[in-house]
Design a protein around this motif. Structure first.
Motif, PDB file in Angstrom:
ATOM      1  N   ARG A 266      10.733   1.502 -11.470  1.00 52.46           N
ATOM      2  CA  ARG A 266      10.654   1.377 -12.924  1.00 52.46           C
ATOM      3  C   ARG A 266       9.801   2.441 -13.603  1.00 52.46           C
ATOM      4  NH1 ARG A 266       9.619  -4.644 -14.904  1.00 52.46           N
ATOM      5  NH2 ARG A 266       9.540  -3.387 -16.811  1.00 52.46           N
ATOM      6  N   CYS A 267       9.204   3.343 -12.843  1.00 51.84           N
ATOM      7  CA  CYS A 267       8.334   4.341 -13.470  1.00 51.84           C
ATOM      8  C   CYS A 267       8.563   5.715 -12.852  1.00 51.84           C
ATOM      9  CB  CYS A 267       6.866   3.934 -13.346  1.00 51.84           C
ATOM     10  SG  CYS A 267       6.303   3.733 -11.658  1.00 51.84           S
ATOM     11  N   GLU A 268       8.211   6.743 -13.630  1.00 54.60           N
ATOM     12  CA  GLU A 268       8.370   8.119 -13.146  1.00 54.60           C
ATOM     13  C   GLU A 268       7.082   8.627 -12.516  1.00 54.60           C
ATOM     14  OE1 GLU A 268       8.796   8.229 -17.122  1.00 54.60           O
ATOM     15  OE2 GLU A 268      10.244   6.725 -16.459  1.00 54.60           O
ATOM     16  N   GLY A 269       5.969   7.951 -12.799  1.00 51.42           N
ATOM     17  CA  GLY A 269       4.684   8.356 -12.239  1.00 51.42           C
ATOM     18  C   GLY A 269       3.903   7.139 -11.799  1.00 51.42           C
ATOM     19  N   LEU A 270       3.078   7.303 -10.764  1.00 52.83           N
ATOM     20  CA  LEU A 270       2.325   6.159 -10.263  1.00 52.83           C
ATOM     21  C   LEU A 270       0.945   6.606  -9.797  1.00 52.83           C
ATOM     22  CD1 LEU A 270       3.728   3.187  -8.323  1.00 52.83           C
ATOM     23  CD2 LEU A 270       1.624   4.217  -7.495  1.00 52.83           C
ATOM     24  N   LEU A 271      -0.063   5.844 -10.196  1.00 49.53           N
ATOM     25  CA  LEU A 271      -1.440   6.085  -9.773  1.00 49.53           C
ATOM     26  C   LEU A 271      -1.868   5.005  -8.792  1.00 49.53           C
ATOM     27  CD1 LEU A 271      -3.167   6.916 -13.191  1.00 49.53           C
ATOM     28  CD2 LEU A 271      -2.703   8.524 -11.336  1.00 49.53           C
ATOM     29  N   VAL A 272      -2.420   5.437  -7.671  1.00 47.11           N
ATOM     30  CA  VAL A 272      -3.027   4.522  -6.700  1.00 47.11           C
ATOM     31  C   VAL A 272      -4.533   4.682  -6.814  1.00 47.11           C
ATOM     32  CG1 VAL A 272      -3.326   3.928  -4.274  1.00 47.11           C
ATOM     33  CG2 VAL A 272      -1.075   4.676  -5.113  1.00 47.11           C
ATOM     34  N   ILE A 273      -5.217   3.599  -7.175  1.00 46.55           N
ATOM     35  CA  ILE A 273      -6.682   3.637  -7.251  1.00 46.55           C
ATOM     36  C   ILE A 273      -7.210   3.247  -5.872  1.00 46.55           C
ATOM     37  CG2 ILE A 273      -8.718   2.698  -8.399  1.00 46.55           C
ATOM     38  CD1 ILE A 273      -6.792   1.993 -10.766  1.00 46.55           C
TER      39      ILE A 273
ATOM     40  N   SER B 255      -4.907   2.265   1.124  1.00 47.38           N
ATOM     41  CA  SER B 255      -4.659   3.016  -0.107  1.00 47.38           C
ATOM     42  C   SER B 255      -3.753   4.221   0.150  1.00 47.38           C
ATOM     43  CB  SER B 255      -5.981   3.489  -0.722  1.00 47.38           C
ATOM     44  OG  SER B 255      -6.791   2.396  -1.076  1.00 47.38           O
ATOM     45  N   MET B 256      -4.014   4.942   1.237  1.00 49.77           N
ATOM     46  CA  MET B 256      -3.177   6.098   1.587  1.00 49.77           C
ATOM     47  C   MET B 256      -1.739   5.671   1.854  1.00 49.77           C
ATOM     48  SD  MET B 256      -4.917   8.810   1.286  1.00 49.77           S
ATOM     49  CE  MET B 256      -3.800   9.971   2.076  1.00 49.77           C
ATOM     50  N   ARG B 257      -1.565   4.494   2.463  1.00 52.93           N
ATOM     51  CA  ARG B 257      -0.202   4.021   2.722  1.00 52.93           C
ATOM     52  C   ARG B 257       0.523   3.713   1.414  1.00 52.93           C
ATOM     53  NH1 ARG B 257      -2.782   5.170   6.518  1.00 52.93           N
ATOM     54  NH2 ARG B 257      -1.919   7.140   5.791  1.00 52.93           N
ATOM     55  N   LEU B 258      -0.196   3.252   0.390  1.00 57.67           N
ATOM     56  CA  LEU B 258       0.442   2.983  -0.911  1.00 57.67           C
ATOM     57  C   LEU B 258       0.980   4.267  -1.528  1.00 57.67           C
ATOM     58  CD1 LEU B 258      -2.021   0.365  -2.479  1.00 57.67           C
ATOM     59  CD2 LEU B 258       0.190  -0.062  -1.389  1.00 57.67           C
ATOM     60  N   VAL B 259       0.230   5.362  -1.389  1.00 61.32           N
ATOM     61  CA  VAL B 259       0.700   6.668  -1.881  1.00 61.32           C
ATOM     62  C   VAL B 259       1.990   7.039  -1.164  1.00 61.32           C
ATOM     63  CG1 VAL B 259       0.170   9.136  -1.980  1.00 61.32           C
ATOM     64  CG2 VAL B 259      -1.616   7.460  -2.514  1.00 61.32           C
ATOM     65  N   GLU B 260       1.996   6.909   0.159  1.00 57.27           N
ATOM     66  CA  GLU B 260       3.175   7.279   0.953  1.00 57.27           C
ATOM     67  C   GLU B 260       4.383   6.412   0.592  1.00 57.27           C
ATOM     68  OE1 GLU B 260       0.411   8.552   4.787  1.00 57.27           O
ATOM     69  OE2 GLU B 260       1.723   6.800   4.914  1.00 57.27           O
ATOM     70  N   VAL B 261       4.159   5.111   0.414  1.00 64.37           N
ATOM     71  CA  VAL B 261       5.256   4.199   0.066  1.00 64.37           C
ATOM     72  C   VAL B 261       5.848   4.587  -1.295  1.00 64.37           C
ATOM     73  CG1 VAL B 261       5.800   1.814  -0.598  1.00 64.37           C
ATOM     74  CG2 VAL B 261       4.473   2.269   1.474  1.00 64.37           C
ATOM     75  N   ALA B 262       4.992   4.895  -2.266  1.00 66.90           N
ATOM     76  CA  ALA B 262       5.478   5.295  -3.593  1.00 66.90           C
ATOM     77  C   ALA B 262       6.309   6.573  -3.511  1.00 66.90           C
ATOM     78  CB  ALA B 262       4.302   5.489  -4.546  1.00 66.90           C
ATOM     79  N   GLU B 263       5.827   7.532  -2.728  1.00 69.52           N
ATOM     80  CA  GLU B 263       6.563   8.797  -2.579  1.00 69.52           C
ATOM     81  C   GLU B 263       7.908   8.572  -1.899  1.00 69.52           C
ATOM     82  OE1 GLU B 263       2.729  11.845  -2.319  1.00 69.52           O
ATOM     83  OE2 GLU B 263       3.618  11.035  -0.474  1.00 69.52           O
ATOM     84  N   ARG B 264       7.917   7.768  -0.844  1.00 74.24           N
ATOM     85  CA  ARG B 264       9.170   7.502  -0.128  1.00 74.24           C
ATOM     86  C   ARG B 264      10.134   6.678  -0.972  1.00 74.24           C
ATOM     87  NH1 ARG B 264       5.949   6.577   4.448  1.00 74.24           N
ATOM     88  NH2 ARG B 264       6.205   4.342   4.180  1.00 74.24           N
ATOM     89  N   SER B 265       9.597   5.922  -1.928  1.00 73.95           N
ATOM     90  CA  SER B 265      10.450   5.101  -2.799  1.00 73.95           C
ATOM     91  C   SER B 265      11.048   5.908  -3.940  1.00 73.95           C
ATOM     92  CB  SER B 265       9.646   3.922  -3.355  1.00 73.95           C
ATOM     93  OG  SER B 265       9.190   3.089  -2.304  1.00 73.95           O
ATOM     94  N   GLY B 266      10.749   7.207  -4.000  1.00 80.09           N
ATOM     95  CA  GLY B 266      11.396   8.092  -4.959  1.00 80.09           C
ATOM     96  C   GLY B 266      10.649   8.312  -6.253  1.00 80.09           C
ATOM     97  N   CYS B 267       9.395   7.849  -6.343  1.00 88.18           N
ATOM     98  CA  CYS B 267       8.615   8.080  -7.559  1.00 88.18           C
ATOM     99  C   CYS B 267       8.297   9.579  -7.660  1.00 88.18           C
ATOM    100  CB  CYS B 267       7.335   7.262  -7.515  1.00 88.18           C
ATOM    101  SG  CYS B 267       6.522   7.139  -9.106  1.00 88.18           S
ATOM    102  N   ALA B 268       8.596  10.175  -8.830  1.00 84.35           N
ATOM    103  CA  ALA B 268       8.511  11.630  -8.973  1.00 84.35           C
ATOM    104  C   ALA B 268       7.079  12.167  -8.879  1.00 84.35           C
ATOM    105  CB  ALA B 268       9.136  12.045 -10.303  1.00 84.35           C
ATOM    106  N   GLU B 269       6.132  11.449  -9.456  1.00 85.01           N
ATOM    107  CA  GLU B 269       4.743  11.929  -9.503  1.00 85.01           C
ATOM    108  C   GLU B 269       3.825  10.822  -9.028  1.00 85.01           C
ATOM    109  OE1 GLU B 269       2.852  15.035  -9.560  1.00 85.01           O
ATOM    110  OE2 GLU B 269       4.386  15.364 -11.078  1.00 85.01           O
ATOM    111  N   VAL B 270       3.141  11.051  -7.912  1.00 84.43           N
ATOM    112  CA  VAL B 270       2.244  10.044  -7.338  1.00 84.43           C
ATOM    113  C   VAL B 270       0.889  10.690  -7.092  1.00 84.43           C
ATOM    114  CG1 VAL B 270       1.876   8.380  -5.468  1.00 84.43           C
ATOM    115  CG2 VAL B 270       4.217   8.966  -6.180  1.00 84.43           C
TER     116      VAL B 270
END
Length: 319
Positions: A217-224, A232-247
Motif C-alpha cells: 500500500r505504500c511506495e516508501g517505508l521506514l523501519v525504526i 529490525s534488519m529483517r524488516l528492511v529485507e522483507v519490505a525490499e523483497r515485497s517490492g517497496c520502492a524506497e526502504v
C-alpha cells in the motif's frame, strides 16, 4: 503556505515484544530494589535510545563480567548467554539476574534435549549474533553446527552420519529465508527433527507479516530500529523483497532521509521489536511538522503475550 499532503501507514503490531519489555523492566526493577548502579552484560536489547535511558537511571553496560565489581547486581541481556557466563559469575561469587527472553530459553532447552537424544544439531542463524553465541554455548564446542544460508544448507555434511539430525533456529530470522533453508535440509535429510513449536518468535513473524501488507500500500517505508538489531534488519529485507520502492532504517527522527522520500505520498512506518513507541511518535511528529499528515494504523494481528518477571523481582501482591 499550504503544506503538501502525506499519508502515514503505521504497522500494527510494531515495536516492543514481550521479551524486550520484560528485559527492560528487569533492569528498572533491579534499580528500584537494589539502587544504582546495576550492571548489565552487553546491551540489554539492541536499541541505543533504550540503553541510554537506562544509563540515565543508573544502569552500567559492560562487555564482560571481569569489568564488574563483585558487590553489585549483574543482569544478562535478553539475547541469552552461553552456559559459561553464569558459571563464571558463580565462580566470582556474583549476584546475577537472567533477563533472557523465555522464547530464547526455549531454544536452549531444545538444544539440551537433542543432546540427550543423541541428535546432531544444526542451528540456523547469523554468525556473531549474541543470541546465536548464547545458543551454541549451551553445549560443548562443536556440538552445534551453524548454518547461515541456503548455500551452507546444501553443503552441510553430518559430522556423525550414524546419529539422528535435528535443527533449531534463531528467534529473529526472516521467516521466508528460514523456510527456504529448512526446505533444503528436509529434502536432503527427510528424517531431520523439527522444533516441537516454531523457534522464530511470534513477534518476529507478526512484524514481518505486517510489513508485507504495508508494502502493498505504500511506495516508501521506514523501519525504526538499530543496525545491530536482527529483527529490525529483517524488516528492511522483507519490505525490499515485497517490492517497496524506497526502504530505509532510521534509529530516530533525526535520521529520516527526507530527500529519498520527498516525492512519496504514502509512507509506511514500522518499528523493530526493541524500538519503543516513543520513537514512532517522534517520527510521526517530524512528518507532521513538514507535511499535512493523515495517519492510519494497519492492524494485521493482536498481541497479548506477557512474560512473568523473575521471582526475585516480583512486586508484592503481583500475580
Amino acid at each position: 503556505m499550504n503544506k503538501e499532503k502525506r499519508t502515514l501507514l503505521l504497522a500494527a503490531p510494531r515495536g516492543f515484544c514481550a521479551g524486550v519489555d520484560r528485559a527492560i523492566q528487569i533492569v528498572e526493577r533491579a534499580l528500584e530494589k537494589y539502587g544504582a548502579p546495576v550492571y548489565v552484560r552487553h546491551e540489554i536489547v539492541h536499541n541505543r535510545f533504550v540503553v541510554e535511558n537506562l544509563e540515565k537511571k543508573g544502569a552500567v553496560f559492560v562487555d564482560e563480567l571481569k569489568d564488574i565489581p563483585k558487590d553489585v547486581p549483574v543482569i544478562f541481556s535478553a539475547h541469552g548467554v552461553a552456559k559459561s557466563v553464569p558459571t563464571e559469575a558463580e565462580n566470582r561469587k556474583m549476584f546475577y539476574i537472567d533477563a533472557t527472553c523465555p522464547l530464547v530459553s526455549k531454544v536452549h532447552r531444545e538444544a539440551e534435549r537433542h543432546e540427550r537424544d543423541n541428535n546432531e544439531i544444526i542451528l540456523i542463524g547469523h554468525r556473531g549474533h549474541p543470541e546465536v553465541i548464547g545458543t551454541m554455548g549451551q553445549l560443548a564446542e562443536g556440538q552445534i553446527t551453524l548454518v547461515e544460508t541456503a548455500e551452507e544448507a546444501r553443503a552441510f555434511t553430518p559430522n556423525q552420519p550414524g546419529k539422528g539430525l535435528a535443527y533449531l533456529t534463531q528467534t529473529t530470522l526472516s521467516v521466508d529465508e528460514t523456510r527456504e533453508i529448512v526446505g533444503i535440509l528436509k529434502e536432503r535429510f527427510p528424517a531431520i527433527e523439527s522444533p516441537r513449536k516454531e523457534d522464530i518468535c511470534y513477534a518476529t513473524t507478526n512484524r514481518q507479516a505486517a510489513v508485507k501488507i504495508l508494502a502493498e500500500r505504500c511506495e516508501g517505508l521506514l523501519v525504526i530500529g538499530a543496525p545491530n538489531s536482527s529483527n529490525s534488519m529483517r524488516l528492511v529485507e522483507v519490505a525490499e523483497r515485497s517490492g517497496c520502492a524506497e526502504v530505509a532504517m532510521v534509529q530516530r527522527a533525526s535520521d529520516i532521509p527526507w530527500e529519498r522520500f520527498k516525492n512519496i505520498g504514502t509512507i509506511g512506518i514500522t518499528a523493530g521489536a526493541s524500538a519503543p513507541e516513543t520513537l514512532v511518535e517522534e517520527v510521526v511528529d517530524a512528518f507532521s511538522r513538514r507535511y499535512d499528515v493523515s495517519v492510519e494504523e494497519i492492524v494485521t494481528n493482536q498481541e497479548q503475550v506477557v512474560f512473568k518477571m523473575p521471582k526475585i523481582l516480583e512486586r508484592e501482591g503481583a500475580a
